[in-house]
Design a protein around this motif. Structure first.
Motif, PDB file in Angstrom:
ATOM      1  N   ARG A 179       2.936 -40.599 -38.029  1.00 23.99           N
ATOM      2  CA  ARG A 179       4.113 -41.362 -38.472  1.00 23.99           C
ATOM      3  C   ARG A 179       5.229 -41.266 -37.440  1.00 23.99           C
ATOM      4  N   GLN A 202       8.942 -41.295 -37.576  1.00 20.19           N
ATOM      5  CA  GLN A 202       9.915 -41.088 -38.642  1.00 20.19           C
ATOM      6  C   GLN A 202      11.076 -42.082 -38.595  1.00 20.19           C
ATOM      7  N   ASP A 203      11.662 -42.262 -37.433  1.00 17.56           N
ATOM      8  CA  ASP A 203      12.873 -43.080 -37.359  1.00 17.56           C
ATOM      9  C   ASP A 203      12.574 -44.573 -37.411  1.00 17.56           C
ATOM     10  N   HIS A 204      11.326 -44.956 -37.352  1.00 20.65           N
ATOM     11  CA  HIS A 204      10.980 -46.381 -37.474  1.00 20.65           C
ATOM     12  C   HIS A 204      10.214 -46.652 -38.764  1.00 20.65           C
ATOM     13  N   ASP A 205      10.027 -45.605 -39.551  1.00 18.55           N
ATOM     14  CA  ASP A 205       9.367 -45.746 -40.835  1.00 18.55           C
ATOM     15  C   ASP A 205       8.041 -46.502 -40.708  1.00 18.55           C
ATOM     16  N   VAL A 252       7.986 -33.706 -34.657  1.00 14.26           N
ATOM     17  CA  VAL A 252       8.817 -33.174 -35.741  1.00 14.26           C
ATOM     18  C   VAL A 252       7.986 -32.293 -36.658  1.00 14.26           C
ATOM     19  N   ARG A 305       9.406 -38.450 -33.724  1.00  6.99           N
ATOM     20  CA  ARG A 305      10.654 -39.219 -33.676  1.00  6.99           C
ATOM     21  C   ARG A 305      10.786 -39.780 -32.262  1.00  6.99           C
ATOM     22  N   SER A 306      11.179 -41.032 -32.148  1.00  3.38           N
ATOM     23  CA  SER A 306      11.288 -41.620 -30.810  1.00  3.38           C
ATOM     24  C   SER A 306      12.486 -41.025 -30.080  1.00  3.38           C
TER      25      SER A 306
END
Ligand code: FES
Length: 370
Positions: free
Chosen positions: A286, A288-291, A330, A367-368
């Protein structure tokens, strides 16, 4: 003992943050600058039987960068986008239009397209790169000795640096050891010979040809260094060639005491790796910050699981050398692969290269990064 040479002594000059390679350092361009720009091919010039130099029209100066930086070329072929990172062979510090020197590789989709099918006037998407391996900070007033080791197409980024140093650093001296199979395979041979003639007091060129039994090996490195002692306190070493040559030269220079911040190695091939852990097939990866996220199929790297070309992550070389596809781990466990483009500090901070890292746990959360 007749065939043994005395080991050369390396001279250590001042050290400092000249490379900008700290954690999330300044060698990377910002995300806003990573958009691709359609640039017209102004010129295609054959440089050997299987390599060309492609020069782009860049009226808006959108490529920028420094000698030795990567640019990323995107081409659409049969409905599919292919990306590849190429080192600039031009010298931005001299206001030259961006140029790349491309050697045809049998399995290289983009290199084969550029060498075999691209034409002057074609428009190609080019984006500035996310990393520059030879960020030597060319500038007037510097006074240093550079020892360069190149083989094959590894000369491309080095020739841009040499051109800039000779033009802008009047007090600097450059020595180049350049290996090829045969004289006809030597990219940029004409320009290098001209530079050697024009700057005879500051540039010395030595060519080795494996067809004549001469290679860049441990002994050649020693001979090269002992016959050309540095003339300045500040000494740099630049290496770019096939894996075997890179390893040999880097190991020899390190054994002689070359310091990390003056020893720059540009890699364009990932090494073979034995004994890698078995990836977790079916892992959920996943961002995270782009869901968004996806499942990893057998052998997938994280980038594949995130959708490859449709992933929100930028990527280019897909071999761990350009640094474009970085993300922060993460949660979860990954096999980092061989992340050439990351510093030890970045790896310790949890940064991974999604084009070479594979999942080792059921879920991996990323996370990007800018
Ligand atoms: S795309 Fe170049 S390091 Fe991942």
């Amino acid at each position: 003992m007749a065939d043994r040479q005395e080991a050369p002594r390396l001279h250590h000059g001042p050290t400092g943050p000249a490379r900008g390679d700290g954690f999330l350092g300044d060698r990377r361009v910002s995300p806003e600058d990573r958009t691709a720009h359609p640039l017209r091919i102004a010129r295609i010039r054959p440089v050997t039987a299987d390599a060309v130099t492609v020069t782009f029209d860049d009226p808006g100066h959108v490529v920028g960068g420094s000698a030795g930086w990567y640019v990323i070329v995107r081409v659409m072929l049969e409905g599919e986008e292919h990306r590849r990172a190429f080192s600039l062979s031009s010298t931005p510090e001299l206001a030259q239009p961006p140029a790349i020197t491309v050697k045809r590789h049998p399995g290289g989709v983009v290199s084969r397209h550029l060498v075999e099918r691209a034409r002057e006037g074609d428009v190609v998407d080019v984006e500035p790169a996310a990393a520059g391996g030879f960020d030597v900070g060319i500038g007037a007033g510097r006074r240093r000795t550079l020892y360069c080791f190149a083989a094959g197409s590894g000369i491309a980024p080095i020739v841009g640096v040499i051109r800039g140093v000779l033009a802008l650093e009047g007090g600097s001296v450059v020595h180049l050891l350049y290996g090829n199979r045969a004289p006809r395979d030597a990219i940029s041979a004409g320009e290098l010979a001209t530079m050697a003639a024009d700057h005879a007091d500051r540039f010395r060129l030595s060519c080795l040809f494996s067809s004549r039994g001469a290679r860049i090996d441990h002994r050649a490195v020693d001979q090269f260094l002992t016959s050309r002692p540095p003339t300045t306190a500040d000494v740099w070493y630049l290496i770019c060639g096939p894996q075997g040559m890179n390893r040999t030269v880097e190991a020899r220079l390190r054994s002689l005491g070359a310091s990390d911040d003056r020893l720059l190695v540009e890699r364009y091939q990932p090494p073979h790796r034995e004994g890698a852990p078995v990836p977790y097939e079916g892992a959920l990866v996943r961002l995270q910050d782009h869901d968004c996220g996806g499942r990893a199929a057998a052998g997938d790297v994280l980038l594949d699981a995130l959708g490859g070309p449709s992933s929100p992550l930028h990527y280019a070389c897909r071999s761990g050398v350009c640094g474009t596809c970085r993300a922060l781990l993460v949660n979860g466990e990954v096999d980092p692969g061989v992340p050439f483009a990351l510093t030890e500090a970045e790896q310790a901070a949890g940064v991974v290269l999604t084009c070479v890292a594979r999942p080792l746990s059921a879920e991996v959360v990323l996370r990007s990064l800018p």
